[in-house]
Design a protein around this motif. Structure first.
Motif, mmCIF file in Angstrom:
data_model
loop_
_atom_site.group_PDB
_atom_site.id
_atom_site.type_symbol
_atom_site.label_atom_id
_atom_site.label_comp_id
_atom_site.label_asym_id
_atom_site.label_seq_id
_atom_site.Cartn_x
_atom_site.Cartn_y
_atom_site.Cartn_z
ATOM 1 N N ARG A 105 0.802 -1.228 0.000
ATOM 2 C CA ARG A 105 0.000 0.000 0.000
ATOM 3 C C ARG A 105 0.833 1.276 0.000
ATOM 4 N NH1 ARG A 105 -4.324 -2.546 4.191
ATOM 5 N NH2 ARG A 105 -5.199 -4.017 2.694
ATOM 6 N N ASP A 106 1.845 1.343 0.842
ATOM 7 C CA ASP A 106 2.669 2.547 0.875
ATOM 8 C C ASP A 106 3.492 2.686 -0.404
ATOM 9 O OD1 ASP A 106 1.683 3.363 3.289
ATOM 10 O OD2 ASP A 106 3.312 2.496 4.469
ATOM 11 N N MET A 107 3.928 1.558 -0.962
ATOM 12 C CA MET A 107 4.662 1.593 -2.215
ATOM 13 C C MET A 107 3.782 2.130 -3.336
ATOM 14 S SD MET A 107 7.234 1.313 -4.121
ATOM 15 C CE MET A 107 7.617 1.060 -5.868
ATOM 16 N N ALA A 108 2.498 1.761 -3.337
ATOM 17 C CA ALA A 108 1.571 2.260 -4.353
ATOM 18 C C ALA A 108 1.484 3.784 -4.290
ATOM 19 C CB ALA A 108 0.192 1.638 -4.160
ATOM 20 N N ARG A 109 1.472 4.322 -3.073
ATOM 21 C CA ARG A 109 1.428 5.781 -2.915
ATOM 22 C C ARG A 109 2.712 6.421 -3.434
ATOM 23 N NH1 ARG A 109 3.773 8.632 0.792
ATOM 24 N NH2 ARG A 109 4.104 6.815 2.116
ATOM 25 N N LEU A 110 3.862 5.848 -3.081
ATOM 26 C CA LEU A 110 5.145 6.387 -3.539
ATOM 27 C C LEU A 110 5.252 6.312 -5.057
ATOM 28 C CD1 LEU A 110 7.510 4.784 -0.862
ATOM 29 C CD2 LEU A 110 6.916 7.215 -1.053
ATOM 30 N N GLU A 111 4.804 5.203 -5.621
ATOM 31 C CA GLU A 111 4.842 5.012 -7.068
ATOM 32 C C GLU A 111 4.014 6.072 -7.785
ATOM 33 O OE1 GLU A 111 4.554 0.894 -9.190
ATOM 34 O OE2 GLU A 111 2.526 1.750 -9.118
ATOM 35 N N ALA A 112 2.834 6.359 -7.244
ATOM 36 C CA ALA A 112 1.932 7.328 -7.874
ATOM 37 C C ALA A 112 2.508 8.729 -7.861
ATOM 38 C CB ALA A 112 0.582 7.307 -7.166
ATOM 39 N N GLU A 113 3.401 9.011 -6.907
ATOM 40 C CA GLU A 113 3.977 10.348 -6.768
ATOM 41 C C GLU A 113 5.375 10.457 -7.369
ATOM 42 O OE1 GLU A 113 3.881 10.879 -2.579
ATOM 43 O OE2 GLU A 113 1.684 11.123 -2.484
ATOM 44 N N ALA A 114 5.895 9.357 -7.898
ATOM 45 C CA ALA A 114 7.278 9.324 -8.375
ATOM 46 C C ALA A 114 7.476 10.194 -9.617
ATOM 47 C CB ALA A 114 7.689 7.889 -8.680
ATOM 48 N N VAL A 115 8.642 10.829 -9.700
ATOM 49 C CA VAL A 115 9.015 11.542 -10.921
ATOM 50 C C VAL A 115 9.942 10.673 -11.771
ATOM 51 C CG1 VAL A 115 8.741 13.823 -9.887
ATOM 52 C CG2 VAL A 115 10.963 12.694 -9.768
ATOM 53 N N THR A 116 10.585 9.707 -11.115
ATOM 54 C CA THR A 116 11.448 8.750 -11.807
ATOM 55 C C THR A 116 11.226 7.376 -11.208
ATOM 56 O OG1 THR A 116 13.149 10.434 -12.188
ATOM 57 C CG2 THR A 116 13.814 8.144 -12.427
ATOM 58 N N LEU A 117 11.093 6.372 -12.081
ATOM 59 C CA LEU A 117 10.865 5.008 -11.613
ATOM 60 C C LEU A 117 11.655 4.066 -12.517
ATOM 61 C CD1 LEU A 117 8.894 4.046 -9.312
ATOM 62 C CD2 LEU A 117 7.379 3.289 -11.123
ATOM 63 N N HIS A 118 12.489 3.230 -11.898
ATOM 64 C CA HIS A 118 13.265 2.241 -12.642
ATOM 65 C C HIS A 118 12.949 0.864 -12.075
ATOM 66 C CE1 HIS A 118 15.445 5.495 -14.487
ATOM 67 N NE2 HIS A 118 15.899 5.912 -13.317
ATOM 68 N N VAL A 119 12.545 -0.073 -12.935
ATOM 69 C CA VAL A 119 12.048 -1.372 -12.477
ATOM 70 C C VAL A 119 12.822 -2.508 -13.130
ATOM 71 C CG1 VAL A 119 10.020 -2.851 -12.269
ATOM 72 C CG2 VAL A 119 9.745 -0.351 -12.282
ATOM 73 N N TYR A 120 13.302 -3.435 -12.297
ATOM 74 C CA TYR A 120 13.919 -4.652 -12.809
ATOM 75 C C TYR A 120 12.953 -5.805 -12.588
ATOM 76 C CZ TYR A 120 16.865 -8.835 -12.973
ATOM 77 O OH TYR A 120 17.370 -10.079 -13.258
ATOM 78 N N GLY A 121 12.467 -6.409 -13.686
ATOM 79 C CA GLY A 121 11.500 -7.498 -13.616
ATOM 80 C C GLY A 121 12.155 -8.827 -13.934
ATOM 81 N N ALA A 122 12.286 -9.678 -12.916
ATOM 82 C CA ALA A 122 12.988 -10.945 -13.099
ATOM 83 C C ALA A 122 12.074 -12.161 -13.077
ATOM 84 C CB ALA A 122 14.054 -11.101 -12.009
ATOM 85 N N LEU A 123 10.856 -12.009 -12.524
ATOM 86 C CA LEU A 123 9.976 -13.160 -12.333
ATOM 87 C C LEU A 123 8.709 -13.092 -13.175
ATOM 88 C CD1 LEU A 123 10.282 -13.367 -8.441
ATOM 89 C CD2 LEU A 123 11.593 -14.633 -10.156
ATOM 90 N N ALA A 124 8.198 -11.893 -13.386
ATOM 91 C CA ALA A 124 6.987 -11.687 -14.184
ATOM 92 C C ALA A 124 7.072 -10.311 -14.816
ATOM 93 C CB ALA A 124 5.737 -11.799 -13.310
ATOM 94 N N VAL A 125 6.221 -10.052 -15.794
ATOM 95 C CA VAL A 125 6.157 -8.709 -16.376
ATOM 96 C C VAL A 125 5.814 -7.720 -15.265
ATOM 97 C CG1 VAL A 125 4.883 -7.227 -17.972
ATOM 98 C CG2 VAL A 125 5.495 -9.563 -18.649
ATOM 99 N N PRO A 126 6.547 -6.624 -15.121
ATOM 100 C CA PRO A 126 6.239 -5.643 -14.075
ATOM 101 C C PRO A 126 4.778 -5.209 -14.124
ATOM 102 C CG PRO A 126 8.365 -5.147 -15.055
ATOM 103 C CD PRO A 126 7.760 -6.250 -15.879
ATOM 104 N N GLY A 127 4.167 -5.031 -12.948
ATOM 105 C CA GLY A 127 2.745 -4.711 -12.858
ATOM 106 C C GLY A 127 2.327 -3.513 -13.679
#
Length: 287
Positions: A105-127
């Motif tokens: 839940r807190d990550m969802a809030r941080l994600e929504a407010e992010a100006v930069t987001l870098h994601v490494y997806g190793a197990l499934a397609v990133p959400g």
């Protein structure tokens, strides 16, 4: 030594399947009670109220009893029909976060407010890149099993996160995805095909870069697992790590710097964005 804390400041290593993972507690219950009080005060039976907001009496009952998390459109319409003057609408954001499992839940809030987001997806397609069909397959395969209503809520919440792509000002987004993830037919071949097509579409956005880490890569610095780097409007940088429904948000500079270094090397070891989109197109051409 820097401090690693779980999202929401829970103790490190604590299991995150707390009671608030499910409807029936906290803000969901409080919203339901408030809704019922306002409905009764307005002199409306559940059936009549449901007709006015476009939902069945059974759905209204489930929401009032805290067994179902209401969608934003329900909250807005209920506030209007009951003349609540914004009392219900004020809870929309907090109730919306209850759609996510507690550890996210807190990550969802941080994600929504992010100006930069870098994601490494190793197990499934990133959400953030998932199609509805792919997301539904992911949640349906979860063990222990999720009930159908929870699957629907989780899929809706995951798709709602994708509003980040149309947010203004545009955030900077990048993804490094393992080739094995792009070949795994989660949900079946047709679902995978739709997923690959969506990755191509997002990869063509000006503010999005998608890179593929090929299976044949000899050098690979990301074998410890997936993670996400976040930068907010204040320039604060964080690293989020999640495994087996346990999450940690690293905020201390040494830990974040290590993750940033790892991601930078991952990008250098992966195919370039142009090569990666061509690679995905090639996967779509395979039978």
């Amino acid at each position: 030594m820097g401090r690693a804390m779980t999202v929401g400041d829970a103790e490190a290593g604590q299991r995150q399947d707390r009671p608030e993972d499910e409807p029936g507690t906290g803000v969901v219950t409080a919203f339901g009670r408030q809704l019922k009080l306002l409905r009764v005060r307005a002199g409306l039976e559940r059936a009549e109220f449901g007709k006015r907001v476009g939902y069945s009496a059974d759905t209204v009952a489930s929401i009032e009893q805290g067994r179902r998390i209401p969608q934003a459109r329900f909250i807005e319409k209920a506030d209007e029909v009951l003349g609540a003057g914004g009392v219900l609408a004020a809870l929309k954001e907090e109730v919306g976060r209850a759609q996510y499992p507690a550890f996210f839940r807190d990550m969802a809030r941080l994600e929504a407010e992010a100006v930069t987001l870098h994601v490494y997806g190793a197990l499934a397609v990133p959400g953030l890149l998932q199609t509805e069909d792919y997301a539904r397959a992911v949640f349906t395969m979860r063990r222990p099993l999720l009930d159908e209503e929870t699957v629907d809520q989780r899929v809706g919440a995951r798709l709602a996160r994708q509003e980040i792509f149309s947010r203004r000002p545009l955030p900077t987004l990048s993804f490094v995805i393992e080739e094995s993830v792009l070949r795994r037919p989660v949900g079946g071949r047709s679902v995978l095909r739709g997923q690959l097509e969506q990755i191509l579409l997002h990869g063509q956005r000006r503010n999005v870069e998608v890179q593929v880490m090929p299976i044949g890569a000899v050098e690979h610095c990301g074998l410890a697992g997936p993670f996400t780097l976040i930068e907010n409007r204040d320039g604060r940088r964080m690293a989020y790590v999640e495994v087996q429904r346990i999450s940690r948000l690293h905020t201390e500079r040494p830990q974040v710097r290590d993750a940033e270094e790892q991601y930078g090397i991952l990008r250098a070891q992966a195919l370039t964005p142009r090569e990666s989109l061509a690679f995905v197109e090639g996967l779509l051409g395979e039978k």
